[in-house]
Design a protein around this motif. Structure first.
Motif, PDB file in Angstrom:
ATOM      1  N   THR A   1       0.833  -1.201   0.000  1.00 38.73           N
ATOM      2  CA  THR A   1       0.000   0.000   0.000  1.00 38.73           C
ATOM      3  C   THR A   1       0.870   1.255   0.000  1.00 38.73           C
ATOM      4  O   THR A   1       0.340   2.367   0.049  1.00 38.73           O
ATOM      5  CB  THR A   1      -0.923   0.021   1.232  1.00 38.73           C
ATOM      6  N   ASP A   2       2.175   1.091  -0.062  1.00 37.84           N
ATOM      7  CA  ASP A   2       3.128   2.211   0.001  1.00 37.84           C
ATOM      8  C   ASP A   2       3.824   2.340  -1.360  1.00 37.84           C
ATOM      9  O   ASP A   2       4.718   1.564  -1.693  1.00 37.84           O
ATOM     10  CB  ASP A   2       4.154   1.956   1.100  1.00 37.84           C
ATOM     11  N   TRP A   3       3.436   3.330  -2.139  1.00 39.53           N
ATOM     12  CA  TRP A   3       3.940   3.504  -3.494  1.00 39.53           C
ATOM     13  C   TRP A   3       5.435   3.799  -3.524  1.00 39.53           C
ATOM     14  O   TRP A   3       6.180   3.184  -4.286  1.00 39.53           O
ATOM     15  CB  TRP A   3       3.158   4.611  -4.194  1.00 39.53           C
ATOM     16  N   GLN A   4       5.886   4.729  -2.691  1.00 36.66           N
ATOM     17  CA  GLN A   4       7.301   5.086  -2.688  1.00 36.66           C
ATOM     18  C   GLN A   4       8.180   3.907  -2.286  1.00 36.66           C
ATOM     19  O   GLN A   4       9.244   3.682  -2.868  1.00 36.66           O
ATOM     20  CB  GLN A   4       7.547   6.269  -1.757  1.00 36.66           C
ATOM     21  N   GLN A   5       7.729   3.140  -1.303  1.00 34.52           N
ATOM     22  CA  GLN A   5       8.494   1.975  -0.888  1.00 34.52           C
ATOM     23  C   GLN A   5       8.514   0.924  -1.990  1.00 34.52           C
ATOM     24  O   GLN A   5       9.537   0.253  -2.214  1.00 34.52           O
ATOM     25  CB  GLN A   5       7.904   1.373   0.397  1.00 34.52           C
ATOM     26  N   ALA A   6       7.396   0.800  -2.690  1.00 33.17           N
ATOM     27  CA  ALA A   6       7.328  -0.170  -3.790  1.00 33.17           C
ATOM     28  C   ALA A   6       8.293   0.204  -4.919  1.00 33.17           C
ATOM     29  O   ALA A   6       8.921  -0.668  -5.530  1.00 33.17           O
ATOM     30  CB  ALA A   6       5.898  -0.256  -4.327  1.00 33.17           C
TER      31      ALA A   6
ATOM     32  N   ILE B   1       2.789   9.832 -10.044  1.00 35.12           N
ATOM     33  CA  ILE B   1       3.484  10.014 -11.320  1.00 35.12           C
ATOM     34  C   ILE B   1       4.747  10.836 -11.103  1.00 35.12           C
ATOM     35  O   ILE B   1       5.817  10.507 -11.640  1.00 35.12           O
ATOM     36  CB  ILE B   1       2.563  10.671 -12.364  1.00 35.12           C
ATOM     37  N   ILE B   2       4.658  11.890 -10.315  1.00 33.77           N
ATOM     38  CA  ILE B   2       5.845  12.698 -10.018  1.00 33.77           C
ATOM     39  C   ILE B   2       6.906  11.838  -9.348  1.00 33.77           C
ATOM     40  O   ILE B   2       8.090  11.879  -9.713  1.00 33.77           O
ATOM     41  CB  ILE B   2       5.471  13.898  -9.122  1.00 33.77           C
ATOM     42  N   GLN B   3       6.505  11.031  -8.381  1.00 36.89           N
ATOM     43  CA  GLN B   3       7.461  10.179  -7.668  1.00 36.89           C
ATOM     44  C   GLN B   3       8.107   9.166  -8.609  1.00 36.89           C
ATOM     45  O   GLN B   3       9.318   8.914  -8.524  1.00 36.89           O
ATOM     46  CB  GLN B   3       6.739   9.466  -6.520  1.00 36.89           C
ATOM     47  N   ALA B   4       7.314   8.615  -9.523  1.00 37.52           N
ATOM     48  CA  ALA B   4       7.859   7.631 -10.460  1.00 37.52           C
ATOM     49  C   ALA B   4       8.837   8.275 -11.440  1.00 37.52           C
ATOM     50  O   ALA B   4       9.895   7.709 -11.733  1.00 37.52           O
ATOM     51  CB  ALA B   4       6.720   6.954 -11.224  1.00 37.52           C
ATOM     52  N   ILE B   5       8.483   9.451 -11.935  1.00 41.97           N
ATOM     53  CA  ILE B   5       9.381  10.151 -12.853  1.00 41.97           C
ATOM     54  C   ILE B   5      10.687  10.511 -12.156  1.00 41.97           C
ATOM     55  O   ILE B   5      11.781  10.344 -12.724  1.00 41.97           O
ATOM     56  CB  ILE B   5       8.695  11.408 -13.429  1.00 41.97           C
ATOM     57  N   GLU B   6      10.593  11.005 -10.938  1.00 43.87           N
ATOM     58  CA  GLU B   6      11.793  11.342 -10.177  1.00 43.87           C
ATOM     59  C   GLU B   6      12.655  10.111  -9.926  1.00 43.87           C
ATOM     60  O   GLU B   6      13.879  10.201  -9.822  1.00 43.87           O
ATOM     61  CB  GLU B   6      11.410  12.000  -8.844  1.00 43.87           C
TER      62      GLU B   6
END
Length: 378
Positions: free
Chosen positions: A55-60, A82-87
């Protein structure tokens, strides 16, 4: 890239599951899935044999180290992940709408461009076989100069579908986000990608919808319509988005001396009398495709002033992915293009965050409803 491309999915509903199957169809490895509810994301991961769930996108992102992320949640939940994934350096496949405002969508496009990641925007019904056929016929000059396009659809949706993201502007709801994006993509694919001007009118003719717990899969929401709508304990949510729209646009076409006029007319709650359709009119003929998203068949109006049904060319049939339905097949088509692009293969242009940002800015303009001229005193 010799190793399979790794994909992380955000979203556990109909779109998330469909994206996962589409990436596998394209030869990618789905390494993880993220959702809001622990029990749901675990259940979906096990059902789809996805090894990692969270359930934690950044950790995933850190744990899975994906090459591509797939955003399959409602539009209101797109911007931050999306911003986190691009970064993080990931390529991004996003379902529509890209975001809930033009400014937000433009920011995502500019960030992706700055970071040099590839993006794909899933207004993907341009990959319907009859749309591809129509594009080919127009390019071959079968109708002469394209002059005008007409897109008519009436869905007669159930007014009592449970209240959810589709009823809320802030969550990416509305018929412009979830119907017009596909229609505009279809028309630009056939006629030309450059949009010159646009105006429109929207209307919310729903008002409210019953609030029902337990709706998870968007495709099955009709199963949750309350049996007793007069129940005094039933709670209701207020809609704040359009359920009908009328849009006029002008497109530039390399095959036409003047801008091509386009009419988009959609009634989400209104019944149809005749077939939904898309028609491209030219100086020498016309192309008519049955169905709101051009499911077919396709008819050609020739110099003898007759309509003739044209079969799909075999090469278009052979290049169409397998899939349970049109939505699933079109996801597979676009995802195949993205995966091949990431691999470094030669591919045809496909829709990216550039179009996603442009479409959202257009939707903001249409929703203003400020194109009217008061003539009551004339």
């Amino acid at each position: 890239m010799s190793n399979p491309i790794k994909v992380l999915i955000q979203g556990t509903g109909f779109a998330g599951q469909g994206h996962a199957e589409a990436f596998r169809y394209a030869g990618a490895e789905v390494v993880g899935i993220v959702g809001r509810t622990p029990s749901v994301v675990e259940s979906v991961a096990k059902e789809l044999s996805i090894p990692y769930f969270s359930t934690d996108w950044q950790q995933a992102l850190k744990d899975c180290k994906p090459d591509i992320v797939s955003i399959a949640t409602p539009g209101g939940a797109h911007e931050t992940p999306i911003i986190q994934a691009i970064e993080f350096g990931c390529h991004v496949f996003s379902d529509k709408p890209l975001s809930t405002t033009g400014d937000s969508a433009k920011k995502l496009y500019e960030l992706a461009k700055e970071k040099g990641v590839k993006t794909a925007f899933a207004s993907s019904f341009r990959y319907m076989p009859h749309v591809i056929h129509a594009k080919r016929l127009v390019e071959q000059g079968m109708i002469g100069e394209p002059l005008e396009v007409e897109c008519i659809s009436h869905f007669n949706l159930e007014r009592d579908i449970p209240f959810g993201w589709s009823h809320r502007k802030e969550d990416g709801g509305g018929r412009l986000n979830n119907n017009f994006t596909h229609k505009l993509s279809i028309v630009t694919s056939i006629v030309g990608e450059e949009i010159l001007s646009i105006m429109g009118e929207v209307r919310d003719d729903l008002g409210k919808a019953p609030i029902v717990e337990g709706v998870h899969n968007f495709k099955k929401r009709r199963d949750f319509i309350p049996s007793d709508l007069s129940d005094p304990t039933l709670k209701w949510g207020d809609s704040n988005v359009e359920w009908s729209y009328t849009v006029l646009a002008q497109l530039s076409s390399e095959l036409a001396a003047k801008p091509v006029s386009v009419l988009f007319k959609h009634g989400g709650l209104q019944p149809r009398f005749n077939e939904d359709h898309i028609v491209v009119y030219g100086s020498k003929g016309a192309i008519y495709i049955k169905g709101h998203y051009a499911c077919g068949p396709l008819y050609y109006y020739d110099e003898n002033k007759q309509w003739t049904e044209l079969p799909l060319p075999q090469d278009i049939i052979d290049n169409t992915p397998e899939g349970e339905g049109d939505t699933e097949r079109n996801w597979r088509y676009l995802i195949r293009e993205l995966v091949n692009d990431v691999k470094g293969e030669n591919i045809l242009p496909y829709q990216t965050f550039k179009e996603g940002a442009q479409y959202q800015q257009l939707i903001d303009l249409i929703r203003r409803n400020d194109n009217w001229i008061d003539v009551s005193q004339l």
